[in-house]
Design a protein around this motif. Structure first.
Motif, PDB file in Angstrom:
ATOM      1  N   TRP A 293      25.608  38.095  38.669  1.00 25.86           N
ATOM      2  CA  TRP A 293      26.287  38.149  39.969  1.00 25.86           C
ATOM      3  C   TRP A 293      27.769  38.261  39.729  1.00 25.86           C
ATOM      4  CZ3 TRP A 293      29.976  34.507  40.709  1.00 25.86           C
ATOM      5  CH2 TRP A 293      29.836  33.280  40.037  1.00 25.86           C
ATOM      6  N   ASP A 295      31.579  38.290  41.876  1.00 28.60           N
ATOM      7  CA  ASP A 295      32.329  38.195  43.115  1.00 28.60           C
ATOM      8  C   ASP A 295      33.519  39.128  43.040  1.00 28.60           C
ATOM      9  OD1 ASP A 295      33.815  37.573  45.312  1.00 28.60           O
ATOM     10  OD2 ASP A 295      34.569  35.692  44.493  1.00 28.60           O
ATOM     11  N   MET A 296      33.280  40.371  43.443  1.00 29.41           N
ATOM     12  CA  MET A 296      34.385  41.318  43.505  1.00 29.41           C
ATOM     13  C   MET A 296      34.524  41.715  44.966  1.00 29.41           C
ATOM     14  SD  MET A 296      34.752  44.968  41.653  1.00 29.41           S
ATOM     15  CE  MET A 296      36.160  46.023  41.999  1.00 29.41           C
ATOM     16  N   PRO A 297      35.713  41.524  45.535  1.00 33.33           N
ATOM     17  CA  PRO A 297      35.861  41.790  46.967  1.00 33.33           C
ATOM     18  C   PRO A 297      35.383  43.197  47.333  1.00 33.33           C
ATOM     19  CG  PRO A 297      37.843  40.774  46.093  1.00 33.33           C
ATOM     20  CD  PRO A 297      36.942  41.040  44.932  1.00 33.33           C
ATOM     21  N   GLY A 298      34.478  43.270  48.286  1.00 36.34           N
ATOM     22  CA  GLY A 298      33.996  44.569  48.759  1.00 36.34           C
ATOM     23  C   GLY A 298      32.935  45.198  47.880  1.00 36.34           C
ATOM     24  N   THR A 300      30.392  43.203  45.993  1.00 37.50           N
ATOM     25  CA  THR A 300      29.682  42.037  45.502  1.00 37.50           C
ATOM     26  C   THR A 300      28.395  42.432  44.790  1.00 37.50           C
ATOM     27  OG1 THR A 300      30.505  40.938  47.454  1.00 37.50           O
ATOM     28  CG2 THR A 300      28.827  39.775  46.188  1.00 37.50           C
ATOM     29  N   ARG A 302      24.915  40.924  43.497  1.00 35.73           N
ATOM     30  CA  ARG A 302      24.138  39.710  43.784  1.00 35.73           C
ATOM     31  C   ARG A 302      23.186  39.346  42.647  1.00 35.73           C
ATOM     32  NH1 ARG A 302      25.754  38.296  48.366  1.00 35.73           N
ATOM     33  NH2 ARG A 302      26.403  39.791  49.931  1.00 35.73           N
ATOM     34  N   GLY A 333      34.867  40.643  32.538  1.00 32.51           N
ATOM     35  CA  GLY A 333      35.602  39.406  32.791  1.00 32.51           C
ATOM     36  C   GLY A 333      36.723  39.520  33.800  1.00 32.51           C
ATOM     37  N   LEU A 334      36.791  40.628  34.525  1.00 31.14           N
ATOM     38  CA  LEU A 334      37.899  40.795  35.463  1.00 31.14           C
ATOM     39  C   LEU A 334      37.625  40.154  36.811  1.00 31.14           C
ATOM     40  CD1 LEU A 334      39.114  44.413  34.703  1.00 31.14           C
ATOM     41  CD2 LEU A 334      39.833  42.238  33.757  1.00 31.14           C
ATOM     42  N   SER A 335      36.357  40.070  37.198  1.00 34.20           N
ATOM     43  CA  SER A 335      36.004  39.388  38.437  1.00 34.20           C
ATOM     44  C   SER A 335      35.102  38.217  38.082  1.00 34.20           C
ATOM     45  CB  SER A 335      35.256  40.341  39.378  1.00 34.20           C
ATOM     46  OG  SER A 335      36.100  41.359  39.806  1.00 34.20           O
ATOM     47  N   PRO A 336      35.180  37.138  38.865  1.00 29.04           N
ATOM     48  CA  PRO A 336      34.337  35.976  38.588  1.00 29.04           C
ATOM     49  C   PRO A 336      32.863  36.388  38.572  1.00 29.04           C
ATOM     50  CG  PRO A 336      35.948  35.457  40.281  1.00 29.04           C
ATOM     51  CD  PRO A 336      36.046  36.918  40.020  1.00 29.04           C
TER      52      PRO A 336
END
Lengths: 547, 347, 373
Positions: A293, A295-298, A300, A302, A333-336
């Motif tokens: 999963w 969490d990248m804005p716009g 995502t 899942r 590793g750029l987005s959680p």
């Protein structure tokens, strides 16, 4: 529905930006009380068309548009979005344009508040009047009533569930006295299924009261369910305009992604020529991803599961916002992110860009200017920096290795090498990256990744916003790099054709999950079905399921 | 014509005006009976005094932390170094060395904490730095009152508590750098070789630092933090390093200042120390996110030149001393200009 | 219930901290209660108006208006002129306000326009602008007055023949507002008329918030882009907020100085920004939210601290300077704290708002996003 006079009539609309044609001869009508589904891939021209309709300044600043718009029987050329609003066109954007600390009522009536009369008005103008809160609330209530849902008029937006925010936006458009047409851009993208259901019935209710609706959506099932007619745009052209009743998502999807016969033939030939390469089943797995999963804005992600074979070019496609971009950003590793990523049998640490780079993975980001480049530094720095920091290249030990001295000459040589190899048009290795054209910037980004000599290379939207010549060069370079060095490449792109012409296998992402993985030789319709989120029980079973 | 326009746009109108103003002052000097060699000598001494403070701003600008209005933290570290060295009874070069050594320890500690704080408030650094600096100065003022210093040259003789507001370093290390290898030409011209050498040496070290792997990483963090992160750089760590460097250089800077000035100024003395340094580097052509050593040299020279020349010329011509007012307008005008300029975007 | 109590403590942490601090410091200082009461009443009348001047820019999302010093300068110019012309009493003060008005409007417009060039860093810009304008103010007061600008009363001028003296006595207008309605309760002098003015300006602020333009200001303060897209003239509205703030600061400075009775020509205005901002923050306001009660509570707490800390310091370690430094530390420190909390909250909120999108299981993530519908 074909009442006597259409509310909106677009005739021969065309537009090009700096010689780059994005719309050509688009015409269609919208009647009163009619719901039009406007569909198309990213870059098909939907948003440009809407910008033209709303008179966004960017259109006139770039030389206006061709064709004419008739609204309510009269030719309309709106100079600003406010003119369009005054004429009776409402717009509900994909991103909420609401003020979080204001109530429902205050947002619905933003800048159209009811005012108490006051003697001060004569001196200081109408903005000095106090707000008439009672009237405002009743106006808001009546707008909400038209929606057929219940919203608390005094609730703060920031305390609302997402669905209510969307309804507040629609109520705001309805609250205008003379609204005749509402445009909704991806209104259900952020909603749950039950919320979306409510929204669709609301829209039907509005249409039954004579309001025309243009419904822009990637959720094709909703389009089929809701709309009277469907207009398909592709590459700036109107491809088809047909009644939604009796059509299928599959049909719409193939129209959206399909290409002309000859282009198709060319691609098929190209794919066939490469078919020898794609005996990927026999190869060992280099990268396997489980329950990822991000969490990248716009975008995502899942729950993604996939595995990539050593030495292949693996494509990831899907419509915008479904999460395809989140996959490389999460792995690098750029987005959680969470879940498990295993490279060559050893797990990769997530949320740590350095760990990913040290495992010999590299990433060419889709956000060239934001992530990919140091705009204020020279080409040499841009290309060499990552390799310098991660692999200690271009450094000379001084004082017996106590310090590592940057070798500007080595960096410059490297830059020269790639400038030649990738035909980067520039004044020299010292030219600032910010001054390069989009295509050349992209080449610099590729060079940066190549300089790392990666085992796995992620490339995200490599051809976005660059001209045709550069496009070919970039794709060819990737292919060449793959075959020469055996580098495994994972390429993410919204352009299906591009994926099919380069990749061995292509995974399609839908709603943050892998909807299916197909060989590049699969018929285009099958990709279309996956992209539109095919009804799982019917078609997906037969395909290589992601989860 | 176009190249002229571009030059004005790149260099900035205020900077051009300031440069022209300084040239006009120098040009006018002989005609109004101002002693030019003495003025130039004064300017050199002031550059030696203040140069390192200007230099101290470079690391934080380069790492994207902005203008270090909290330089007073470094100054406090320097004051601690100087007072403790005197308290311990060191004199001459030993005293000067001890002062620097101690100040660097404090500078490192303060800088680390300050850097940690700034990492939590990214985007709002400048205003917070200012007020963190201000409140630290006040905390230290309380400390100067109650710290158990004993040396009779530093504490109030009788009837007072704590340290004096100004402490003379005469007999300890006054002019220890200014007089080192000093070049005296005639009566009016004195070249403070030692101070300038130290400034040059520190500049060289900074130059070296930004050619090392870590310095390169810091530059990238300031240029585009997202790019740096994607290249595996620990942004927070790089920022802390830069803040520590800035604070430690500030500590060194104030000690060099003191040896030339002859006094240690305690209590509210460090309150506005950051502002002239910030103005100087901006006049030298630095932006909020980009600074070079050239900016430091040009800035220090222009700013100190104006500070030296303005009063003498105005006194000679108008018989008024407007230098304070002009200093306020020039330095704050320059900072204001830098703040309101849109962040430079690629053409 | 306990979480409500906890929230109350968190929301009012700053106020509670200062109440405790003062509760300890008052007995240590040994100052008598009636003295403190009288002083607080006087200082409420003197300072409240100035603090109120800060409210509108906060509402407009421009943070703490460090540029209010510009208004204070305008007020002082007005007072210098009426002192020179020897116009005394209430008419003198009124005239001073009238003179300050166009200057304040102009300076406010300038300040607002410059802040529009530096959106997102209004505070540091206002802070530096105050220093910059201070230079110009000194130029006018110390060099132009008496040379270019005629000053008739030679007693106002420095011995060199031009420039205003460092201290200007305001004997003609001294406390004429405070004593206009003489009121004495339980032996305490109450500046009744000043309180009436403060009540009036408070009413103005409350009324202003209810107007259309006040609504626009709130909207622009929360989201410039959305407000602009809805047709609200964002930049103009922001400038207006600063103009009103500057004008109020000018009037406030006149009220402040008529109570003190003297102007410190080169420094009276300098600290007023910091003291007013610190008072407001101690009263529980933040960079984004401030109210009239924050102002009143803040003025009382800040000045109680101001009064008792020197004596408390003296009694503790025998140095009056300790308390002086301590109260300066408090002023600077509370501003630093408020700014840190504001930035920190902003950063954590950005993270929190995305928290629901994170975390393992796919179905959980999907539910979390729109679960409340």
């Amino acid at each position: 529905m074909d009442s006597a006079e259409p509310i909106l009539s677009l005739k021969g609309i065309g537009k090009s930006f700096y010689g780059n044609r994005v719309l050509a001869d688009v015409s269609f009508d919208v009647g009163a009380g009619e719901i039009i589904g406007l569909v198309g891939e990213n870059g098909a021209g939907k948003s440009t068309l809407m910008k033209i309709l709303f008179g966004m300044p960017v259109i006139s600043e770039t030389g206006g548009f061709e064709g004419s718009i008739y609204f309510n029987g009269k030719e309309a050329r709106f100079k600003t979005p406010f003119d369009a609003l005054d004429a009776g066109i409402g717009m509900v954007h994909q991103e909420f344009s609401l003020i979080p600390g204001f109530t429902t009522t205050e947002n619905i009536l933003l800048n159209r508040e009811s005012l108490n009369s006051s003697v001060l008005v004569d001196v200081f103008g109408p903005r000095i009047s106090t707000l008439d809160r009672a009237t405002m609330e009743s106006r808001a209530k009546s707008a909400i009533a038209k929606l057929g849902v219940t919203l608390d008029p005094n609730m703060l937006i920031k305390e609302m569930p997402v669905g209510h925010k969307q309804f507040t936006e629609i109520a705001r458009e309805l609250c205008r006295e003379n609204v005749k047409l509402i445009v909704l851009d991806e209104p259900t993208a952020v909603l749950t299924e039950s919320e979306a259901e409510v929204l669709l019935s609301t829209l039907r209710l509005l249409a039954s009261e004579g309001i025309a609706i243009i419904f822009i959506s990637h959720r094709l099932r909703e389009v089929v369910e809701l709309c009277d007619r469907v207009v398909v745009l592709r590459d700036g052209h109107k491809i088809e305009d047909f009644p939604a009743k009796g059509s299928s998502t599959k049909q719409i999807a193939s129209l959206m992604v399909g290409r002309s016969m000859e282009a198709q033939a060319k691609i098929d030939a190209a794919s066939a020529a490469r078919s020898t390469q794609s005996d990927s089943d026999a190869r060992e797995t280099i990268l396997s991803v489980e329950n990822l999963w991000v969490d990248m804005p716009g975008e995502t992600v899942r729950n993604v599961n996939l595995s990539v074979k050593k030495g292949e070019i693996f494509g990831i496609g899907g419509l915008a916002g479904q999460g395809k971009l989140g996959i490389p950003n999460g792995i690098m590793g750029l987005s959680p992110a969470g879940g498990s990523v295993v490279l060559n049998g050893t797990p990769v640490e997530l949320n740590a860009p350095r760990a990913a780079l040290e495992r010999n993975m590299a990433f060419v980001s889709e956000d060239r200017r934001g992530v990919g480049l140091l705009l204020d530094e020279g080409i040499d720095w841009n290309i060499a920096f990552t390799a310098m920091q991660v692999q200690n290249q271009f450094l000379k030990p001084i004082l017996g290795g106590l310090f590592l001295w940057r070798s500007d000459a080595a960096m410059s040589n490297l830059a020269e090498e790639y400038i030649k190899l990738l035909e980067i048009k520039c004044t020299g290795p010292g030219q600032r990256a910010g001054n390069l054209s989009g295509g050349n910037q992209q080449k610099v980004c590729l060079a940066k990744a190549f300089a790392l000599r990666p085992d796995v290379l992620f490339v995200s939207e490599p051809t976005r916003g660059i001209d045709i010549g550069a496009k070919h060069l970039v794709l060819d370079t990737l292919k060449k790099y793959n075959s020469e060095y055996g580098t495994t490449i994972v390429m993410v792109s919204s352009e299906l054709e591009e994926l099919r012409s380069v990749c061995d296998r292509i995974a399609i992402v839908y709603e943050g999950r892998i909807e299916g993985i197909l060989p590049h030789t699969a018929p285009i319709e099958d990709f279309g079905i996956l992209m539109a989120g095919a009804d799982r029980d019917e078609t997906t079973v037969a395909l290589v399921g992601g989860n | 014509m176009d190249s002229m326009k571009r030059f004005v746009a790149d260099f900035g109108l205020p900077r051009i005006i300031i440069t022209l103003y300084l040239f006009a002052l120098f040009f006018a000097a002989p005609f109004v009976g101002v002693n030019l060699p003495a003025s130039i000598s004064d300017t050199m001494i002031r550059i030696g005094m203040n140069g390192i403070m200007v230099l101290a701003l470079v690391p934080m600008i380069q790492s994207g932390c902005g203008l270090n209005f909290g330089l007073s933290l470094g100054v406090i570290a320097g004051l601690l170094g100087a007072t403790i060295s005197i308290e311990m009874g060191f004199v001459g070069a030993w005293g000067f060395g001890a002062a620097i050594l101690i100040s660097q320890v404090f500078g490192a500690v303060f800088g680390y904490g300050y850097g940690k704080l700034l990492n939590r408030v990214k985007g709002g650094e400048m205003m917070i730095a200012t007020y963190v600096g201000f409140s630290s100065v006040m905390i230290m003022s309380i400390a100067w009152l109650i710290l158990p210093f004993k040396d009779p040259t530093m504490i109030w003789g009788y009837g007072g508590t704590g340290l004096r507001t100004t402490i003379s370093v005469e007999g300890f290390w006054r002019h220890i750098l200014d007089d080192f290898l000093v070049i005296q030409i005639g009566e009016n011209f004195k070249f403070p070789t030692g101070a300038i050498l130290v400034f040059a040496a520190m500049s060289f070290l900074i130059w070296v630092f930004f050619h090392l792997k870590i310095g390169t990483a810091i530059t990238a963090v300031g240029s585009n933090p997202t790019y740096a992160r994607a290249s595996g750089i620990n942004i927070d760590r790089m920022r802390i390093v830069s803040v520590m460097m800035s604070t430690m250089l500030g500590a060194l800077g104030i000690i060099v200042f003191q040896q030339s000035f002859g006094f240690i100024q305690l209590y509210e003395g460090p309150l506005y120390m950051a502002f002239p340094a910030v103005a100087a580097i901006l006049i030298g052509g630095a932006g909020v996110n980009k600074a070079t050593l050239t900016n430091v040299f040009i800035g220090a020279a222009l700013y100190q030149g104006i500070l030296t020349m303005t009063p003498s010329i105005f006194n000679a011509v108008l018989k008024v001393d407007m230098s304070d007012v002009i200093r306020i307008i020039v330095s704050n005008g320059m900072i204001l200009y830098a703040l309101t300029r849109k962040t430079k975007v690629a053409k | 219930m306990s979480s409500k109590l906890r929230n109350f403590f968190i929301d009012n942490a700053v106020v509670i901290l200062f109440v405790v601090l003062i509760a300890i410091a008052i007995p240590v200082s040994g100052l008598p209660g009636t003295f403190l009461m009288q002083e607080i009443l006087t200082r409420l009348g003197r300072n409240t108006f100035l603090v109120i001047a800060l409210l509108l820019p906060i509402m407009a999302g421009m943070g703490l208006n460090f540029g209010m010093v510009l208004g204070a300068m305008a007020g002082q110019l007005g007072l210098i002129f009426i002192t020179d012309w020897n116009i005394v009493g209430i008419p003198g003060l009124l005239l001073a306000m009238i003179i300050s008005l166009p200057i304040s409007v102009f300076l406010g417009w300038l300040c607002g326009s410059i802040m529009n060039l530096a959106k997102g860093r209004e505070m540091v810009t206002g802070f530096i602008l105050a220093f910059f304008m201070n230079g110009l103010y000194m130029m006018v007061v110390l060099y132009a007055m008496g040379s270019i600008i005629p000053i008739m009363n030679p007693e106002l001028l420095l011995s060199r023949g031009y420039g205003i003296r460092n201290v200007v006595g305001l004997d003609g207008v001294r406390q004429s507002l405070d004593t206009l309605i003489p009121l004495k309760i339980a032996g305490l002098n109450i500046p009744a008329f000043s309180f009436l003015i403060i009540a009036a300006v408070s009413y103005f602020i409350i009324w202003f918030r209810k107007t259309k333009i006040g609504q626009d200001m709130r909207a622009a303060g929360q989201d410039r882009a959305v407000s602009g897209a809805a047709g609200i003239p964002v930049e103009q509205t922001r400038i207006l907020a600063i103009i009103i703030s500057t004008v109020l600061a000018g009037i406030g400075q006149i009220i402040f100085l008529q109570n003190l009775g003297t102007i410190n020509t080169t420094s009276s205005h300098e600290q007023i920004g910091m003291f007013s901002i610190a008072a407001l923050l101690i009263g529980g306001a933040s960079v984004t939210k401030a109210s009239i009660p924050n102002v009143i509570v803040g003025v009382i707490l800040f000045h109680l601290l101001f009064l008792v800390s020197p004596m408390a310091g003296k009694n503790l370690i025998g140095s009056g300077m300790l308390g002086e430094y301590f109260r300066q530390f408090v002023s600077y420190g509370v501003i630093a704290l408020a700014l840190v909390l504001y930035e920190w909250k902003r950063v954590t909120q950005e993270n929190d708002s995305r928290a629901t999108l994170r975390g393992g299981g796919a179905p959980a993530a999907k539910e979390a996003k729109g679960g409340a519908a």
